[in-house]
Design a protein around this motif. Structure first.
Motif, mmCIF file in Angstrom:
data_model
loop_
_atom_site.group_PDB
_atom_site.id
_atom_site.type_symbol
_atom_site.label_atom_id
_atom_site.label_comp_id
_atom_site.label_asym_id
_atom_site.label_seq_id
_atom_site.Cartn_x
_atom_site.Cartn_y
_atom_site.Cartn_z
ATOM 1 N N LEU A 131 0.800 -1.230 0.000
ATOM 2 C CA LEU A 131 0.000 0.000 0.000
ATOM 3 C C LEU A 131 0.833 1.280 0.000
ATOM 4 C CD1 LEU A 131 -2.969 -0.974 2.344
ATOM 5 C CD2 LEU A 131 -3.003 -0.640 -0.131
ATOM 6 N N PRO A 132 1.952 1.374 0.722
ATOM 7 C CA PRO A 132 2.722 2.626 0.627
ATOM 8 C C PRO A 132 3.107 2.977 -0.806
ATOM 9 C CG PRO A 132 3.474 1.339 2.506
ATOM 10 C CD PRO A 132 2.505 0.474 1.762
ATOM 11 N N ALA A 133 3.512 1.989 -1.602
ATOM 12 C CA ALA A 133 3.867 2.263 -2.999
ATOM 13 C C ALA A 133 2.627 2.637 -3.808
ATOM 14 C CB ALA A 133 4.561 1.048 -3.611
ATOM 15 N N VAL A 134 1.511 1.926 -3.554
ATOM 16 C CA VAL A 134 0.264 2.259 -4.247
ATOM 17 C C VAL A 134 -0.133 3.698 -3.956
ATOM 18 C CG1 VAL A 134 -2.186 1.695 -4.470
ATOM 19 C CG2 VAL A 134 -0.510 -0.141 -4.203
ATOM 20 N N TRP A 135 -0.018 4.107 -2.704
ATOM 21 C CA TRP A 135 -0.430 5.455 -2.317
ATOM 22 C C TRP A 135 0.522 6.525 -2.847
ATOM 23 C CZ3 TRP A 135 -1.762 3.884 3.419
ATOM 24 C CH2 TRP A 135 -2.975 3.183 3.407
ATOM 25 N N VAL A 136 1.792 6.182 -3.047
ATOM 26 C CA VAL A 136 2.706 7.136 -3.689
ATOM 27 C C VAL A 136 2.238 7.433 -5.114
ATOM 28 C CG1 VAL A 136 5.033 7.395 -4.638
ATOM 29 C CG2 VAL A 136 4.731 6.644 -2.280
ATOM 30 N N ILE A 137 1.843 6.386 -5.835
ATOM 31 C CA ILE A 137 1.320 6.600 -7.195
ATOM 32 C C ILE A 137 0.034 7.431 -7.128
ATOM 33 C CG2 ILE A 137 0.530 5.466 -9.297
ATOM 34 C CD1 ILE A 137 3.473 5.035 -8.695
ATOM 35 N N GLY A 138 -0.839 7.135 -6.160
ATOM 36 C CA GLY A 138 -2.053 7.924 -6.002
ATOM 37 C C GLY A 138 -1.763 9.371 -5.651
ATOM 38 N N GLY A 139 -0.784 9.602 -4.760
ATOM 39 C CA GLY A 139 -0.412 10.971 -4.406
ATOM 40 C C GLY A 139 0.158 11.733 -5.588
ATOM 41 N N LEU A 140 0.975 11.066 -6.413
ATOM 42 C CA LEU A 140 1.517 11.708 -7.609
ATOM 43 C C LEU A 140 0.400 12.064 -8.589
ATOM 44 C CD1 LEU A 140 3.911 12.622 -9.311
ATOM 45 C CD2 LEU A 140 4.126 10.264 -10.147
ATOM 46 N N THR A 141 -0.570 11.170 -8.723
ATOM 47 C CA THR A 141 -1.714 11.453 -9.596
ATOM 48 C C THR A 141 -2.475 12.678 -9.106
ATOM 49 O OG1 THR A 141 -1.928 9.078 -10.035
ATOM 50 C CG2 THR A 141 -3.798 10.475 -10.618
ATOM 51 N N LEU A 142 -2.692 12.762 -7.793
ATOM 52 C CA LEU A 142 -3.389 13.917 -7.228
ATOM 53 C C LEU A 142 -2.568 15.191 -7.418
ATOM 54 C CD1 LEU A 142 -5.742 15.101 -5.639
ATOM 55 C CD2 LEU A 142 -4.564 14.422 -3.526
ATOM 56 N N LEU A 143 -1.260 15.103 -7.293
ATOM 57 C CA LEU A 143 -0.409 16.278 -7.502
ATOM 58 C C LEU A 143 -0.538 16.792 -8.933
ATOM 59 C CD1 LEU A 143 1.797 18.188 -6.362
ATOM 60 C CD2 LEU A 143 3.484 16.548 -7.236
ATOM 61 N N LEU A 144 -0.483 15.877 -9.905
ATOM 62 C CA LEU A 144 -0.620 16.287 -11.302
ATOM 63 C C LEU A 144 -1.985 16.919 -11.544
ATOM 64 C CD1 LEU A 144 0.995 13.239 -13.122
ATOM 65 C CD2 LEU A 144 1.938 15.537 -12.929
ATOM 66 N N TYR A 145 -3.033 16.324 -10.987
ATOM 67 C CA TYR A 145 -4.373 16.874 -11.190
ATOM 68 C C TYR A 145 -4.532 18.232 -10.519
ATOM 69 C CZ TYR A 145 -9.246 17.794 -10.173
ATOM 70 O OH TYR A 145 -10.459 18.411 -10.026
ATOM 71 N N GLY A 146 -4.019 18.369 -9.305
ATOM 72 C CA GLY A 146 -4.204 19.612 -8.575
ATOM 73 C C GLY A 146 -3.393 20.766 -9.118
ATOM 74 N N VAL A 147 -2.169 20.485 -9.569
ATOM 75 C CA VAL A 147 -1.268 21.553 -10.001
ATOM 76 C C VAL A 147 -1.349 21.798 -11.507
ATOM 77 C CG1 VAL A 147 1.163 22.251 -10.129
ATOM 78 C CG2 VAL A 147 0.281 21.121 -8.077
ATOM 79 N N ALA A 148 -1.368 20.733 -12.287
ATOM 80 C CA ALA A 148 -1.376 20.862 -13.758
ATOM 81 C C ALA A 148 -2.384 19.872 -14.317
ATOM 82 C CB ALA A 148 0.013 20.607 -14.325
ATOM 83 N N PRO A 149 -3.678 20.206 -14.280
ATOM 84 C CA PRO A 149 -4.701 19.228 -14.670
ATOM 85 C C PRO A 149 -4.571 18.723 -16.093
ATOM 86 C CG PRO A 149 -5.642 21.433 -14.404
ATOM 87 C CD PRO A 149 -4.263 21.480 -13.844
ATOM 88 N N ARG A 150 -3.985 19.524 -16.979
ATOM 89 C CA ARG A 150 -3.795 19.049 -18.356
ATOM 90 C C ARG A 150 -2.830 17.872 -18.410
ATOM 91 N NH1 ARG A 150 -5.225 22.323 -22.655
ATOM 92 N NH2 ARG A 150 -3.463 21.497 -23.838
#
Length: 543
Positions: free
Chosen positions: A449-468
Motif C-alpha cells: 500500500l505505501p507504494a500504491v499510495w505514492v502513485i495515487g499521491g503523484l496522480t493527485l499532484l498532477l491533477y491539482g497543479v497541472a490538470p492538463r
C-alpha cells in the motif's frame, strides 16, 4: 406569380466526415495509443530472450512442457503449449495477456470516441455539421483497427526470427482479438447512455471470455499440449472464447490459418449489429432506457456522492482481486514445482520475491504483481476528480456549501481506502487458494500500500497543479508495471528497479525485514497528496 419550388433537401452520406473524425481521433490519442501498443509489443518481444535464458536447451524446454501437461492450474492461467520451440513458448507465455491488453486498448478507443463524445455533448455539436450518422462510429472503429494493425506489424516483425509464418499468425491473432472487442464495445455504446457502463459491459464480456478459456483449458486433455500431442483437441468451452481462438491458431506449432476467419466473422457480424443499432437511436440516447433515480435526494454529503459514483467500480475491482488471489494461491504449489527445477527461473522469482525459498518467493511475487495492478485502480479513482471537473458536473456540486477540499476528500477516501480493501481481499484470496496462514499473506499484500499510495499521491499532484498533465499518471503506472514485471526477467540493474516505489518494499512472506522505506514512502505519499490539494484549492476550475 407562383413561388419557386423549394429545393430538395440534401441528403449526406451516412459516412460523410469519417476521414476528418479519424484524423481527429488519432490526434487526440497520439499519447495514449503509442503507450498502450508499445507496452504490449514490448511485453511480447521481450519474452523470447527471457525464455532462451531460462530454457536454453531443447531438453529443458521439453521438461517444461511435460510439467505443463500435468498442471491444470497453469493451463487455466496461461493456456496450453503446443510445441517446444522458443516461438511457441512465447505465444504460450504472453498470448492470453497480450490479447487481453489488445482488447482493452480497442474497447477504450471505441468508447472514448463514441459514447464519451455523446455524454459530453461534443458529438451533438459535431453532428450539426456535414457529418454522417455513422461517421463517428466508423472513425472510432478505424482508430481501433489502426492500433491493432500497428501491434500486429510490430509483433510480426519482432518475432520473425522465430519463424515468419508463426509470427504473422500470432500478430494477426492479436489484432483479431482486438477487433472482436472493438466491435463488442461498439454494440455496448448503443445500449447504454453511460460511457463508464459501456466500458464495464465490454470488460465483463472480456472477463467472461477469459473464464471460458480458462475453464476449457483446465479440463482439456493434456495430450493436446506439446509437440507430441499437437493433434489433441481443445475443449468446447475454449472455442466459445476469442481468447481461446487465439491459442487455437497455434502460432509456431503448425498454424491453423482458418481459425483467423472466426475473428473476421465475429468482427463483421458485431459491426453490422452496431451499425444497425446506431441508426435506431438519437444522439445522446440509448436503446436501453436509463433507470430513473429516486424522487427525493438521498445524498447528503460530498463523500456520499463520491461513494455513489465509484461504488460500482470498487465492487468490480474487489471481486477481481479476490478471484485473482484465489487463482494465484491455487497455482502456488504447481508453479513452485516448475520453477524449482530451473535455476534461472528460480533466480527471477527470487529477484521479485526475495530469497526465502521458492514457494515464499512465488507468493511474494504474486502479491507484488497485484500491488502494481492496484496502482491502476488508484490512478483511475483519483482521476475521477478530473473527469467530474472537465464534464462540468463538479461545478453544481461546488456551487452548494461544499468546499473543494471536502469535495475532493470524498473521492480520495474511495481511492486510497478502496486500494486497501482490494489488497486485503487479494491477501484473503491468496490465503484461501494456497491453504496457508492468512496473516502472513495479508501482510504481504498490505505492505504494497505505501507504494500504491505514492502513485495515487503523484496522480493527485498532477491533477491539482497541472490538470492538463493529469492523464500522464497512466504513463507512470504503466512504467511501474513494466519495471516490476519485465525488469527482473531482463535482469535490469538495481538502479532501474529502484525507480519504482515497489522496489523498496519488504518481500513478504518470509522475505527481508527492511522496513525503513515504508515510513518514507508513506510520508512521500502524504506530501504529494498535500501538494495536489493545495494546488486544487488555489487554481481555477475548468470552464
Amino acid at each position: 406569380m407562383t413561388a419557386p419550388p423549394a429545393p430538395a433537401p440534401v441528403r449526406s452520406s451516412p459516412l460523410a466526415g469519417t476521414a476528418v473524425l479519424l484524423r481527429f481521433a488519432l490526434r487526440r490519442d497520439r499519447m495514449l495509443l503509442p503507450v498502450l501498443v508499445g507496452v504490449n509489443a514490448l511485453m511480447v518481444l521481450a519474452m523470447p530472450g527471457t525464455l532462451r535464458n531460462l530454457y536454453g536447451t531443447a531438453a529443458e524446454r521439453a521438461d517444461l512442457v511435460r510439467h505443463l501437461q500435468t498442471n491444470a492450474s497453469l493451463r487455466a492461467l496461461i493456456g496450453p503449449v503446443f510445441d517446444t520451440s522458443i516461438g511457441a513458448l512465447t505465444a504460450w507465455r504472453v498470448g492470453v495477456y497480450a490479447a487481453a491488453l489488445a482488447a482493452v486498448t480497442s474497447l477504450l478507443v471505441v468508447v472514448r470516441h463514441t459514447r464519451d463524445e455523446e455524454e459530453s455533448g461534443r458529438q451533438e455539436l459535431v453532428a450539426s455539421g456535414a457529418v454522417g450518422r455513422r461517421a463517428p462510429l466508423t472513425a472510432a472503429l478505424l482508430a481501433a483497427a489502426a492500433a491493432d494493425a500497428v501491434l500486429a506489424l510490430l509483433v510480426t516483425a519482432g518475432l520473425a526470427a522465430q519463424g515468419a509464418q508463426g509470427a504473422l499468425a500470432f500478430g494477426l491473432g492479436l489484432a483479431g482479438v482486438g477487433m472482436v472487442f472493438a466491435t463488442a464495445a461498439a454494440i455496448a455504446v448503443q445500449l447504454t447512455e453511460s460511457a463508464r457502463l459501456a466500458r464495464g459491459l465490454t470488460a465483463a464480456v472480456l472477463a467472461a471470455a477469459f473464464v471460458l478459456r480458462a475453464a476449457g483449458d483446465s479440463t482439456a486433455d493434456a495430450g493436446g499440449s506439446g509437440a507430441a500431442g499437437a493433434g489433441g483437441g481443445s475443449s468446447p468451452l475454449t472455442w466459445l472464447s476469442p481468447l481461446g481462438w487465439l491459442e487455437n491458431v497455434r502460432p509456431f506449432a503448425g498454424e491453423r490459418w482458418w481459425v483467423l476467419l472466426l475473428f473476421a466473422a465475429a468482427a463483421l457480424a458485431q459491426g453490422a449489429v452496431a451499425y444497425a443499432l446506431t441508426g435506431r437511436r438519437d444522439v445522446g440516447m440509448s436503446l436501453l432506457p436509463a433507470r430513473p433515480g429516486p424522487g427525493a435526494g438521498r445524498l447528503g454529503t460530498a463523500g456520499a456522492l463520491a461513494w455513489r459514483l465509484q461504488r460500482g467500480s470498487l465492487l468490480g475491482w474487489s471481486i477481481g482481486f479476490l478471484l485473482a488471489g484465489l487463482v494465484y494461491g491455487g497455482l502456488t504449489d504447481g508453479a513452485a514445482d516448475v520453477v524449482r527445477g530451473n535455476d534461472d527461473a528460480r533466480r527471477i522469482f527470487e529477484r521479485m520475491g526475495g530469497q526465502s525459498g521458492v514457494t515464499d518467493a512465488f507468493l511474494a511475487s504474486m502479491a507484488g504483481m497485484l500491488g502494481v495492478i492496484a496502482a491502476l485502480y488508484v490512478v483511475a479513482s483519483v482521476l475521477r476528480l478530473h473527469g467530474e471537473e472537465t464534464s462540468g458536473r463538479a461545478e453544481p456540486v461546488l456551487a452548494c456549501p461544499v468546499g473543494r477540499l471536502r469535495w475532493a476528500a470524498g473521492h480520495l477516501a474511495v481511492a486510497f481506502g478502496g486500494s486497501a480493501l482490494i489488497m486485503l481481499l487479494a491477501g484473503a484470496g491468496l490465503a484461501v487458494g494456497y491453504g496457508g496462514k492468512a496473516a502472513p499473506l495479508m501482510a504481504a499484500c498490505l505492505v504494497q500500500l505505501p507504494a500504491v499510495w505514492v502513485i495515487g499521491g503523484l496522480t493527485l499532484l498532477l491533477y491539482g497543479v497541472a490538470p492538463r498533465l493529469a492523464p500522464a499518471a497512466w504513463g507512470v503506472a504503466v512504467a511501474v508495471l513494466l519495471i516490476g514485471w519485465v525488469g527482473p526477467a531482463l535482469d535490469a540493474p538495481r538502479i532501474v528497479l529502484d525507480l519504482s516505489p515497489y522496489g523498496h518494499l519488504p518481500k513478504l512472506p518470509g522475505g527481508g525485514t527492511e522496513w525503513g522505506a515504508v515510513p518514507v514512502l508513506l510520508g512521500l505519499a502524504v506530501v504529494l497528496a498535500a501538494g495536489g490539494l493545495a494546488g486544487l484549492r488555489r487554481r481555477d476550475l475548468a470552464a
